[in-house]
Design an enzyme around this catalytic site. Sequence first.
Site, mmCIF file in Angstrom:
data_model
loop_
_atom_site.group_PDB
_atom_site.id
_atom_site.type_symbol
_atom_site.label_atom_id
_atom_site.label_comp_id
_atom_site.label_asym_id
_atom_site.label_seq_id
_atom_site.Cartn_x
_atom_site.Cartn_y
_atom_site.Cartn_z
ATOM 1 C CG ASP A 3 -2.034 1.006 1.126
ATOM 2 O OD1 ASP A 3 -2.365 1.410 -0.002
ATOM 3 O OD2 ASP A 3 -2.573 1.393 2.181
ATOM 4 C CG LEU A 38 9.252 -17.004 -2.589
ATOM 5 C CD1 LEU A 38 9.024 -16.989 -1.077
ATOM 6 C CD2 LEU A 38 9.803 -15.647 -3.049
ATOM 7 C CG HIS A 41 -0.527 1.819 -9.179
ATOM 8 N ND1 HIS A 41 -0.692 1.576 -7.836
ATOM 9 C CD2 HIS A 41 -1.634 2.498 -9.574
ATOM 10 C CE1 HIS A 41 -1.859 2.077 -7.444
ATOM 11 N NE2 HIS A 41 -2.442 2.648 -8.485
#
Length: 252
Positions: free
Chosen positions: A31, A142, A48
Amino acid sequence: MRNIFSKSSKKVDEKDLSLDRLPKHIAVIMDGNGRWAKKRGLPRTAGHKAGIEALREVIRTCSEFHIGYLTLYAFSTENWKRPVDEVSALMQLLVYYLRKEVKELHKNNVKIRTIGDISRLPENSLKEINSAVNLTKNNTGLVVNIALNYGGRNEIINGVKEICQKVKDNEIDIEKIDEHYFEEFLYTKGIPDPDMVIRPSGEFRISNFLLWQIAYSEFWFSNIFWPDFNRESLIQAIIDYQKRDRRFGGIK
Ligand code: IPE
Ligand code: IPE
Ligand code: MG
């Protein structure tokens, strides 16, 4: 009073990190992109774009430390409320990111998965996601879980509906429903609950993220905006996490 914000000015000493007590699963609410851009007089989409750099660094760092799972909140069920231009920019950025990065992620043994109802995403985003998930499905490193059109309440309701249907069809007995059984109906099926949830940007809320799974997660808040979040921030978060005393309701 203890300052719950991490002091980003403080130099992080990697030696403070215990490599034998790393969290298995880290969840991140990415965020603050919009405010990062606003501060620089740039359009929100620039924020973004910048957020993707942070994403790259965090994935690389988690891989380096052999963290098992990284769940990234990329688009919530509520983010559709944003102007269409911003929603479409976010979707196109996802395509751009996957197209550009998937080979590298695959080379690094990263497995990409999604959580959330991706069926509502635009066709080209869906195509790119499916191909990334497919390409990396047998990787053993991962696990990167991208939360797309994800909402914790929506996830729980979907699970409840599926279970109700099974009861209605006499497939299961109500007594069979316990926490363990319920988890089989969540997007995160088979994945351990997050040990820690990281939320940058100065907000102290969960915004409908992993409501069921965070029952005993440790929270780490910071006032840094997501595009400024880097390897150091992640290491600081893990160092702080390692100082927590997790009791799970018990006593020492
Ligand atoms: C997070 O940054 C990205 C998404 C929610 C998709 P924001 O766009 O929410 O940035 P702020 O919170 O407005 O600064
Ligand atoms: C949460 O951020 C969702 C994502 C980061 C994808 P928001 O910016 O949507 O959350 P609120 O509106 O501040 O609670
Ligand atoms: Mg936000």
